[in-house]
Design a protein around this motif. Sequence first.
Motif, PDB file in Angstrom:
ATOM      1  N   VAL A  72       0.774  -1.267  -0.035  1.00  0.00           N
ATOM      2  CA  VAL A  72       0.233   0.015   0.024  1.00  0.00           C
ATOM      3  C   VAL A  72       0.896   1.391  -0.064  1.00  0.00           C
ATOM      4  O   VAL A  72       0.721   2.206  -0.904  1.00  0.00           O
ATOM      5  CB  VAL A  72      -1.116  -0.136   1.241  1.00  0.00           C
ATOM      6  N   LEU A  73       1.871   1.336   1.015  1.00  0.00           N
ATOM      7  CA  LEU A  73       2.821   2.372   1.154  1.00  0.00           C
ATOM      8  C   LEU A  73       3.575   2.660  -0.364  1.00  0.00           C
ATOM      9  O   LEU A  73       3.775   3.842  -0.552  1.00  0.00           O
ATOM     10  CB  LEU A  73       3.513   2.487   2.235  1.00  0.00           C
ATOM     11  N   THR A  74       4.058   1.680  -0.714  1.00  0.00           N
ATOM     12  CA  THR A  74       4.849   1.991  -2.087  1.00  0.00           C
ATOM     13  C   THR A  74       3.907   2.657  -3.326  1.00  0.00           C
ATOM     14  O   THR A  74       4.178   3.421  -3.928  1.00  0.00           O
ATOM     15  CB  THR A  74       5.368   0.509  -2.578  1.00  0.00           C
ATOM     16  N   ALA A  75       2.755   2.062  -3.317  1.00  0.00           N
ATOM     17  CA  ALA A  75       1.510   2.495  -4.199  1.00  0.00           C
ATOM     18  C   ALA A  75       1.424   3.781  -3.936  1.00  0.00           C
ATOM     19  O   ALA A  75       1.408   4.940  -4.907  1.00  0.00           O
ATOM     20  CB  ALA A  75       0.373   1.806  -4.360  1.00  0.00           C
ATOM     21  N   PHE A  76       1.284   4.141  -2.619  1.00  0.00           N
ATOM     22  CA  PHE A  76       0.919   5.572  -2.203  1.00  0.00           C
ATOM     23  C   PHE A  76       2.010   6.805  -2.288  1.00  0.00           C
ATOM     24  O   PHE A  76       1.880   7.788  -3.017  1.00  0.00           O
ATOM     25  CB  PHE A  76       0.614   5.476  -0.540  1.00  0.00           C
ATOM     26  N   GLU A  77       3.141   6.321  -1.946  1.00  0.00           N
ATOM     27  CA  GLU A  77       4.237   7.231  -2.250  1.00  0.00           C
ATOM     28  C   GLU A  77       4.599   7.595  -3.880  1.00  0.00           C
ATOM     29  O   GLU A  77       4.875   8.361  -4.121  1.00  0.00           O
ATOM     30  CB  GLU A  77       5.703   6.434  -1.756  1.00  0.00           C
ATOM     31  N   ASP A  78       4.647   6.369  -4.527  1.00  0.00           N
ATOM     32  CA  ASP A  78       4.562   6.527  -5.921  1.00  0.00           C
ATOM     33  C   ASP A  78       3.653   7.740  -6.394  1.00  0.00           C
ATOM     34  O   ASP A  78       3.766   8.512  -7.414  1.00  0.00           O
ATOM     35  CB  ASP A  78       4.502   5.246  -6.730  1.00  0.00           C
ATOM     36  N   ARG A  79       2.308   7.472  -6.050  1.00  0.00           N
ATOM     37  CA  ARG A  79       1.277   8.380  -6.353  1.00  0.00           C
ATOM     38  C   ARG A  79       1.638   9.938  -5.849  1.00  0.00           C
ATOM     39  O   ARG A  79       1.478  10.856  -6.686  1.00  0.00           O
ATOM     40  CB  ARG A  79      -0.085   7.954  -5.869  1.00  0.00           C
ATOM     41  N   LEU A  80       1.878   9.932  -4.702  1.00  0.00           N
ATOM     42  CA  LEU A  80       2.226  11.340  -4.469  1.00  0.00           C
ATOM     43  C   LEU A  80       3.449  12.090  -5.141  1.00  0.00           C
ATOM     44  O   LEU A  80       3.358  12.938  -5.466  1.00  0.00           O
ATOM     45  CB  LEU A  80       2.839  11.269  -2.938  1.00  0.00           C
ATOM     46  N   VAL A  81       4.551  11.244  -5.318  1.00  0.00           N
ATOM     47  CA  VAL A  81       5.649  11.593  -6.198  1.00  0.00           C
ATOM     48  C   VAL A  81       5.235  11.969  -7.595  1.00  0.00           C
ATOM     49  O   VAL A  81       5.658  12.923  -8.344  1.00  0.00           O
ATOM     50  CB  VAL A  81       6.780  10.733  -6.172  1.00  0.00           C
ATOM     51  N   THR A  82       4.457  11.235  -8.167  1.00  0.00           N
ATOM     52  CA  THR A  82       3.805  11.329  -9.682  1.00  0.00           C
ATOM     53  C   THR A  82       3.225  12.597  -9.668  1.00  0.00           C
ATOM     54  O   THR A  82       3.226  13.300 -10.540  1.00  0.00           O
ATOM     55  CB  THR A  82       3.223  10.225  -9.975  1.00  0.00           C
ATOM     56  N   ARG A  83       2.357  12.977  -8.681  1.00  0.00           N
ATOM     57  CA  ARG A  83       1.537  14.228  -8.581  1.00  0.00           C
ATOM     58  C   ARG A  83       2.522  15.328  -8.155  1.00  0.00           C
ATOM     59  O   ARG A  83       1.840  16.388  -8.036  1.00  0.00           O
ATOM     60  CB  ARG A  83       0.427  13.986  -7.735  1.00  0.00           C
ATOM     61  N   GLY A  84       3.805  15.263  -8.004  1.00  0.00           N
ATOM     62  CA  GLY A  84       4.530  16.272  -7.741  1.00  0.00           C
ATOM     63  C   GLY A  84       4.810  16.697  -6.051  1.00  0.00           C
ATOM     64  O   GLY A  84       5.341  17.751  -5.993  1.00  0.00           O
ATOM     65  N   VAL A  85       4.454  15.993  -5.295  1.00  0.00           N
ATOM     66  CA  VAL A  85       4.652  16.063  -3.873  1.00  0.00           C
ATOM     67  C   VAL A  85       6.152  15.890  -3.605  1.00  0.00           C
ATOM     68  O   VAL A  85       7.038  14.744  -4.115  1.00  0.00           O
ATOM     69  CB  VAL A  85       3.986  15.129  -2.970  1.00  0.00           C
ATOM     70  N   ASP A  86       6.790  16.900  -2.980  1.00  0.00           N
ATOM     71  CA  ASP A  86       8.184  16.874  -2.456  1.00  0.00           C
ATOM     72  C   ASP A  86       8.154  16.096  -1.259  1.00  0.00           C
ATOM     73  O   ASP A  86       7.888  16.822  -0.127  1.00  0.00           O
ATOM     74  CB  ASP A  86       8.759  18.276  -2.377  1.00  0.00           C
ATOM     75  N   VAL A  87       8.518  14.902  -1.217  1.00  0.00           N
ATOM     76  CA  VAL A  87       8.594  13.873  -0.146  1.00  0.00           C
ATOM     77  C   VAL A  87      10.009  14.004   0.446  1.00  0.00           C
ATOM     78  O   VAL A  87      11.048  13.824  -0.048  1.00  0.00           O
ATOM     79  CB  VAL A  87       8.336  12.442  -0.537  1.00  0.00           C
ATOM     80  N   GLN A  88      10.146  14.625   2.023  1.00  0.00           N
ATOM     81  CA  GLN A  88      11.451  14.740   2.700  1.00  0.00           C
ATOM     82  C   GLN A  88      11.318  13.827   3.713  1.00  0.00           C
ATOM     83  O   GLN A  88      10.665  14.326   4.787  1.00  0.00           O
ATOM     84  CB  GLN A  88      11.565  16.349   2.861  1.00  0.00           C
ATOM     85  N   CYS A  89      12.004  12.695   3.615  1.00  0.00           N
ATOM     86  CA  CYS A  89      12.300  11.726   5.045  1.00  0.00           C
ATOM     87  C   CYS A  89      13.694  12.233   5.584  1.00  0.00           C
ATOM     88  O   CYS A  89      14.335  13.078   5.228  1.00  0.00           O
ATOM     89  CB  CYS A  89      12.121  10.332   4.642  1.00  0.00           C
ATOM     90  N   ASN A  90      13.622  11.581   6.660  1.00  0.00           N
ATOM     91  CA  ASN A  90      14.954  12.045   7.566  1.00  0.00           C
ATOM     92  C   ASN A  90      14.855  13.649   8.025  1.00  0.00           C
ATOM     93  O   ASN A  90      15.992  13.943   8.011  1.00  0.00           O
ATOM     94  CB  ASN A  90      16.027  11.556   6.990  1.00  0.00           C
ATOM     95  N   THR A  91      13.795  14.092   7.945  1.00  0.00           N
ATOM     96  CA  THR A  91      13.800  15.688   8.227  1.00  0.00           C
ATOM     97  C   THR A  91      12.979  15.823   9.461  1.00  0.00           C
ATOM     98  O   THR A  91      11.694  15.975   9.392  1.00  0.00           O
ATOM     99  CB  THR A  91      13.245  16.328   7.022  1.00  0.00           C
ATOM    100  N   ALA A  92      13.480  16.180  10.630  1.00  0.00           N
ATOM    101  CA  ALA A  92      12.887  16.344  11.626  1.00  0.00           C
ATOM    102  C   ALA A  92      12.470  17.996  12.038  1.00  0.00           C
ATOM    103  O   ALA A  92      13.293  18.740  11.518  1.00  0.00           O
ATOM    104  CB  ALA A  92      13.737  15.861  13.001  1.00  0.00           C
ATOM    105  N   VAL A  93      11.353  18.229  12.289  1.00  0.00           N
ATOM    106  CA  VAL A  93      10.887  19.598  12.428  1.00  0.00           C
ATOM    107  C   VAL A  93      11.330  20.171  13.772  1.00  0.00           C
ATOM    108  O   VAL A  93      11.083  19.442  14.766  1.00  0.00           O
ATOM    109  CB  VAL A  93       9.493  19.792  12.318  1.00  0.00           C
ATOM    110  N   LYS A  94      12.118  21.265  13.830  1.00  0.00           N
ATOM    111  CA  LYS A  94      12.622  21.803  14.854  1.00  0.00           C
ATOM    112  C   LYS A  94      11.635  23.037  15.472  1.00  0.00           C
ATOM    113  O   LYS A  94      11.713  23.398  16.834  1.00  0.00           O
ATOM    114  CB  LYS A  94      13.930  22.500  14.577  1.00  0.00           C
ATOM    115  N   GLY A  95      11.101  23.685  14.453  1.00  0.00           N
ATOM    116  CA  GLY A  95      10.249  24.897  14.896  1.00  0.00           C
ATOM    117  C   GLY A  95       9.219  25.191  13.633  1.00  0.00           C
ATOM    118  O   GLY A  95       9.435  25.058  12.662  1.00  0.00           O
TER     119      GLY A  95
END
Length: 470
Positions: free
Chosen positions: A215-238
């Motif tokens: 499911v998640l492989t298909a979901f991430e592929d869809r997001l990237v295809t639609r132009g979503v900038d996916v940033q993992c290993n990125t912790a929010v500080k503020g």
Amino acid sequence: MREAENTTNAEQPQKWAVLGGGMLGMTIAHRLTQQGHNVTLIESRSNLGGLADAWQVGDVTWDRHYHVTLLSDLYVRELWKELGVEDEMEWVETRTGFYTDGQLYSMSNTLEFLKFPPLNLIDKFRLGGTIFWASKVKNWKKLEQIPVADWLTKLSGKRTFQKMWLPLLRAKLGECWRDTSAAFIWATIARMYAARRSGLKKEMFGYVRGGYDRVLTAFEDRLVTRGVDVQCNTAVKGIHATPEGPVVVETEQGTDVYDKVVSTLPSPVLANALPDLNAEQRALHEGIRYHGIICASVLLKKGISPYYVTNITDDGVPFTAVIEMTALVDPKQLDGNHLIYLPKYVAPDDEAFNKTDAEIEEEFLGALDRMYPQFSRDDVKAFRISRVRHVFALPTLGYSERVPPFETNVANVFAVNSSHIVNGTLNVNETVKLANDFVTEFGDKQSAALVSRAQTASSNHHAADVSLVR
């Protein structure tokens, strides 16, 4: 809701940041792109999925926590259609067990319920009546004002409460059951009823072949295809407001500016990251009481029971239930192996989080030794532990009156997380619905693709299944 691939909008697209890459954040990002917005999805871990992600246990990749799709889960099933995975679903009739007084009993149909030794006939009648009555309740807000113990004792009687309900409440909520409202049981029973096919009196649960990894492989592929900038290993500080209106998101990798930001982080985490929260909203977010989980995935050479869920009412067992995933999932999906989950629900500050993996493994396997004569440690191929401190918000008395609003006092910053599920239980279907509702209300561009289908839950007056685990 079908995807509006060719939807055109007169308004200028906005630049959104979605904080948190679980199913909630992924679905919000997906819906925002359907409305034409530019979206960045920011996740602190190395992969998307959150509580619904997959991991490796031994040589097998499967879900990190146990999940199941119900026939009545219309929101998630519609999302699976959009992702092209609904045709890969398998539907299976499952069974339910109870471990009580040191014995394992089947509780999968009405006859087995009537034979259940720990309760006499009057107890069983009152238990069944409680479940039937709860399934008919419409005013769940009224139940929010009633302690769950008072409500269940009044309907089921003291003996049934002590023998059945209290052990289940403690297993799921710890000692926090004392502060929990009757709306918690109402929501649990409502979902149980919706799980059954009308007229068949069978539990039909489903899963996607390949599990949430697929499911998640298909979901991430869809997001990237639609132009979503996916940033993992990125912790929010503020998260910081600006006088001009845009919002600055500070991460370990730097800063960026967005028109709007929606956080799906747990309320205590958001409160730390958003210094401009006013005193009123900070108190609401910090006042949410969360429950966490320690969940063991145990890969076995062979199964230990025919039950998907075995509820546990005995004291001294260190986990909530035994989830025999391969009573639902074909073992061929796991290379012929069997997989069970052993969840333990605890408060975020519980000392159990400080135990080593070896200590938890010995404690949990020791309990399996006592419960299942046929269990052998020689059959254990792998044992892996997940620890999550903030899983779901406790449904305390009057809970919905204290839920923080979606809109924070900081302009263009929104907060959406599991605390906003006020009349249901935490599951993927409720998560998808929550994402749909938020984007419909605050995404600005009202698209027909975001009109939710009415959720028609099938109902069945079956008194045997009182599981608190799904």
